[in-house]
Write a protein that holds these residues in place. Structure first.
Motif, PDB file in Angstrom:
ATOM      1  N   GLY A 143       0.814  -1.206   0.000  1.00  0.00           N
ATOM      2  CA  GLY A 143       0.000   0.000   0.000  1.00  0.00           C
ATOM      3  C   GLY A 143       0.850   1.259   0.000  1.00  0.00           C
ATOM      4  N   GLU A 144       0.159   2.382   0.006  1.00  0.00           N
ATOM      5  CA  GLU A 144       0.829   3.679   0.034  1.00  0.00           C
ATOM      6  C   GLU A 144       0.948   4.168   1.475  1.00  0.00           C
ATOM      7  OE1 GLU A 144       2.195   5.177  -2.454  1.00  0.00           O
ATOM      8  OE2 GLU A 144       1.522   3.746  -3.986  1.00  0.00           O
ATOM      9  N   PHE A 145       2.065   4.802   1.776  1.00  0.00           N
ATOM     10  CA  PHE A 145       2.316   5.333   3.114  1.00  0.00           C
ATOM     11  C   PHE A 145       2.638   6.814   3.014  1.00  0.00           C
ATOM     12  CE2 PHE A 145       3.508   0.832   3.646  1.00  0.00           C
ATOM     13  CZ  PHE A 145       2.700   0.510   4.722  1.00  0.00           C
ATOM     14  N   ALA A 146       2.209   7.565   4.021  1.00  0.00           N
ATOM     15  CA  ALA A 146       2.561   8.978   4.150  1.00  0.00           C
ATOM     16  C   ALA A 146       3.614   9.102   5.246  1.00  0.00           C
ATOM     17  CB  ALA A 146       1.339   9.818   4.476  1.00  0.00           C
ATOM     18  N   LEU A 147       4.706   9.759   4.940  1.00  0.00           N
ATOM     19  CA  LEU A 147       5.818   9.836   5.884  1.00  0.00           C
ATOM     20  C   LEU A 147       5.421  10.523   7.186  1.00  0.00           C
ATOM     21  CD1 LEU A 147       8.774   9.241   6.440  1.00  0.00           C
ATOM     22  CD2 LEU A 147       9.370  11.400   5.318  1.00  0.00           C
ATOM     23  N   ASP A 148       4.619  11.585   7.105  1.00  0.00           N
ATOM     24  CA  ASP A 148       4.209  12.298   8.318  1.00  0.00           C
ATOM     25  C   ASP A 148       3.392  11.394   9.238  1.00  0.00           C
ATOM     26  OD1 ASP A 148       5.482  14.510   7.347  1.00  0.00           O
ATOM     27  OD2 ASP A 148       3.660  15.433   6.522  1.00  0.00           O
ATOM     28  N   GLU A 149       2.493  10.599   8.652  1.00  0.00           N
ATOM     29  CA  GLU A 149       1.695   9.693   9.460  1.00  0.00           C
ATOM     30  C   GLU A 149       2.557   8.605  10.097  1.00  0.00           C
ATOM     31  OE1 GLU A 149      -1.395   8.151   7.043  1.00  0.00           O
ATOM     32  OE2 GLU A 149      -2.389  10.095   6.729  1.00  0.00           O
ATOM     33  N   LEU A 150       3.526   8.119   9.340  1.00  0.00           N
ATOM     34  CA  LEU A 150       4.416   7.094   9.885  1.00  0.00           C
ATOM     35  C   LEU A 150       5.229   7.649  11.057  1.00  0.00           C
ATOM     36  CD1 LEU A 150       5.745   5.405   6.615  1.00  0.00           C
ATOM     37  CD2 LEU A 150       4.056   4.507   8.214  1.00  0.00           C
ATOM     38  N   MET A 151       5.705   8.883  10.932  1.00  0.00           N
ATOM     39  CA  MET A 151       6.460   9.490  12.024  1.00  0.00           C
ATOM     40  C   MET A 151       5.601   9.640  13.272  1.00  0.00           C
ATOM     41  SD  MET A 151       9.638  10.078  11.552  1.00  0.00           S
ATOM     42  CE  MET A 151      10.857  10.108  10.246  1.00  0.00           C
ATOM     43  N   ALA A 152       4.341  10.027  13.085  1.00  0.00           N
ATOM     44  CA  ALA A 152       3.447  10.173  14.237  1.00  0.00           C
ATOM     45  C   ALA A 152       3.178   8.813  14.886  1.00  0.00           C
ATOM     46  CB  ALA A 152       2.137  10.826  13.799  1.00  0.00           C
ATOM     47  N   GLN A 153       2.982   7.788  14.081  1.00  0.00           N
ATOM     48  CA  GLN A 153       2.745   6.449  14.611  1.00  0.00           C
ATOM     49  C   GLN A 153       3.985   5.914  15.320  1.00  0.00           C
ATOM     50  OE1 GLN A 153       1.461   4.131  11.268  1.00  0.00           O
ATOM     51  NE2 GLN A 153      -0.457   5.267  11.018  1.00  0.00           N
ATOM     52  N   LEU A 154       5.157   6.271  14.816  1.00  0.00           N
ATOM     53  CA  LEU A 154       6.393   5.831  15.458  1.00  0.00           C
ATOM     54  C   LEU A 154       6.476   6.329  16.889  1.00  0.00           C
ATOM     55  CD1 LEU A 154       9.260   4.526  15.215  1.00  0.00           C
ATOM     56  CD2 LEU A 154      10.072   6.780  14.479  1.00  0.00           C
ATOM     57  N   GLY A 155       6.163   7.592  17.091  1.00  0.00           N
ATOM     58  CA  GLY A 155       6.248   8.151  18.435  1.00  0.00           C
ATOM     59  C   GLY A 155       5.162   7.666  19.373  1.00  0.00           C
ATOM     60  N   ASN A 156       3.987   7.322  18.811  1.00  0.00           N
ATOM     61  CA  ASN A 156       2.854   6.957  19.659  1.00  0.00           C
ATOM     62  C   ASN A 156       2.677   5.462  19.853  1.00  0.00           C
ATOM     63  OD1 ASN A 156       2.180   9.704  19.869  1.00  0.00           O
ATOM     64  ND2 ASN A 156       0.908   9.621  18.028  1.00  0.00           N
ATOM     65  N   SER A 157       3.080   4.665  18.876  1.00  0.00           N
ATOM     66  CA  SER A 157       2.721   3.245  18.894  1.00  0.00           C
ATOM     67  C   SER A 157       3.896   2.295  18.869  1.00  0.00           C
ATOM     68  CB  SER A 157       1.796   2.941  17.698  1.00  0.00           C
ATOM     69  OG  SER A 157       0.658   3.760  17.711  1.00  0.00           O
ATOM     70  N   ASN A 158       5.109   2.783  18.685  1.00  0.00           N
ATOM     71  CA  ASN A 158       6.240   1.862  18.647  1.00  0.00           C
ATOM     72  C   ASN A 158       6.403   1.172  19.992  1.00  0.00           C
ATOM     73  OD1 ASN A 158       9.422   1.483  19.202  1.00  0.00           O
ATOM     74  ND2 ASN A 158       8.974   1.117  17.042  1.00  0.00           N
ATOM     75  N   ARG A 159       6.428  -0.150  19.985  1.00  0.00           N
ATOM     76  CA  ARG A 159       6.440  -0.910  21.233  1.00  0.00           C
ATOM     77  C   ARG A 159       7.756  -0.753  21.974  1.00  0.00           C
ATOM     78  NH1 ARG A 159       3.484  -1.755  25.018  1.00  0.00           N
ATOM     79  NH2 ARG A 159       1.859  -1.918  23.423  1.00  0.00           N
ATOM     80  N   SER A 160       8.862  -0.669  21.272  1.00  0.00           N
ATOM     81  CA  SER A 160      10.156  -0.519  21.948  1.00  0.00           C
ATOM     82  C   SER A 160      10.233   0.802  22.697  1.00  0.00           C
ATOM     83  CB  SER A 160      11.296  -0.613  20.928  1.00  0.00           C
ATOM     84  OG  SER A 160      11.331  -1.889  20.318  1.00  0.00           O
TER      85      SER A 160
END
Length: 436
Positions: free
Chosen positions: A232-249
């Motif tokens: 699928g297609e990804f938006a970099l801004d959304e991925l960055m936001a998810q990284l800070g909020n949802s990354n388990r590590s």
């Protein structure tokens, strides 16, 4: 109160729907993931660790409750003096209660640490689940690639065998030399060797998939699916936001920081005074069978005793141990904060690299798909030209090997795209929802 994260993970593990397998033991990717979530060894160990943390998270283990003990003792004494034997004995029974009433509210701090440890165990379980899903996905597609490569090598081997029979037929007609026969036979044996080696590779990838899914070696496992993947297609801004909020590590590192903070507070509470309460009751009796002197008081009934004591203690000096422990705890907390900043920076760079790689690999899959179609048509035309004598056997072999390498490159490009895609959804904390 159970933490929301832990509840969601456990609910996901035990309510994930399992689709019924066909009689042919054919498994889809979703079925393999479901099997692994229930039987994978690492998940089972992490699940047990979580249960241990839940059992440990009690107010009694934190030191908020008193300890109550039953005590019994039998005492005997024998005196031999001036030819007179005196025997005395007593039987004592009682209960003793010990309760630490105040120590700077350190029991509440320990209870908070137990809560955090339970959350961390749930976070570790979630991390193991994410890693297991990614491992199963990659093992599944590696197995599909091995099967596709096996079919491809079989196709090439059959073409080489057909070419060998064709050259032998031409030799019988006097139109082919022994050298051409030798070249055709060498090509056929080379392709057959590659095919047999690939059979071993297929078995190895299936065995690895069984291990990840916790299946017995004797279980028949067939894969349902094709080596196809549409990213699928990804938006970099959304991925960055998810990284800070949802990354388990990152979330687990925040919990580690909380533990370090609680440890510092616990060390600081060592400066507070300690108030302890001790209470108890006992019954002492002097049985006649244990006493030969008639003047022992209470020889028949015994007596009861009660006590309630309080003690207050305050550390005046302990070699600067408390201050040293507090300083060390602060340093460890600073190290934890630095580790968190380093982790965020490293994961951000990793996400940027994965995003760029993902875009390139999507294009490579499209290029590879067109290339393999072109190579297939070229080989079909070359086979016709070879049979009519328009090209020699060496040219046909080159086209054949080009088709083989082009197909393998396409399969690898698909596998690389799957790898990058799973890395992206895992690092942003969405791999469970992706394959749910």
């Amino acid at each position: 109160m159970k933490k929301i994260t832990t509840y969601l993970i456990i609910t996901f593990l035990f309510t994930l729907s399992t689709v019924a397998q066909e009689e042919s033991n054919s498994y889809t990717l979703e079925q393999l993931i479901s099997e692994s979530l229930q039987k994978n060894y690492d998940i089972r160990v992490s699940r047990t660790d979580l249960e241990i943390s839940e059992l440990s998270n009690t107010i009694g283990n934190a030191g908020m409750l008193p300890s109550l003990m039953w005590e019994s003792s039998l005492n005997n004494s024998f005196n031999d003096r001036y030819d007179s034997d005196n025997q005395t004995g007593s039987l004592q029974n009682g209960v003793r209660l010990n309760w630490l009433l105040f120590k700077g509210f350190s029991a509440h701090v320990r209870k908070d640490r137990l809560e955090t440890l339970e959350q961390l165990s749930g976070g570790n379980l979630a991390l193991v689940v994410e890693n297991t899903i990614q491992a199963v996905v990659m093992a599944y597609y590696r197995a599909l690639m091995a099967k596709e490569q096996l079919d491809l090598l079989n196709e090439v081997m059959l073409l080489s065998e057909d070419r060998l029979h064709y050259m032998e037929y031409r030799q019988e007609l006097g139109a082919a030399t022994s050298y051409e026969i030798l070249q055709a036979r060498t090509a056929y044996l080379t392709d057959k060797t590659a095919y047999l080696e690939q059979e071993v590779a297929v078995v190895s990838t299936i065995r690895e998939l069984k291990y990840l899914a916790g299946m017995d070696e004797g279980t028949a496992l067939k894969l349902a699916g094709e080596l196809e993947f549409e990213g699928g297609e990804f938006a970099l801004d959304e991925l960055m936001a998810q990284l800070g909020n949802s990354n388990r590590s990152i979330q687990n590192q925040y919990l580690n920081l909380t533990l370090l903070e609680k440890q510092r507070v616990l060390e600081q509470r060592s400066r507070y005074p300690s108030l302890n309460a001790t209470a108890g009751a006992g019954h002492n009796v002097y049985p006649e069978s244990l006493n030969n002197a008639g003047n022992i008081p209470g020889s028949s009934d015994g007596y009861f005793s009660y006590y309630a004591n309080f003690s207050l203690s305050f550390t005046l000096f302990d070699g600067d141990r408390i201050n040293r422990n507090i300083q060390i705890a602060r340093m460890e907390e600073a190290i934890g904060q630095t580790n968190l900043e380093q982790m965020k920076h490293r994961l951000k760079n990793q996400l940027l690299n994965l995003f760029d790689t993902y875009q390139v690999r999507k294009e490579l899959v499209e290029v590879g798909r067109e290339n393999i179609e072109t190579a297939r048509v070229n080989m079909q035309l070359s086979e016709e030209k070879f049979r009519v004598g328009a090209i020699n056997s060496f040219n046909f072999r080159d086209v054949q090997m080009g088709y083989l390498q082009t197909s393998i490159n396409y399969y690898r490009s698909v596998l690389n795209l799957v790898d990058t895609h799973t890395d992206l959804v895992r690092i942003t904390g969405g791999i469970v929802e992706e394959y749910e």
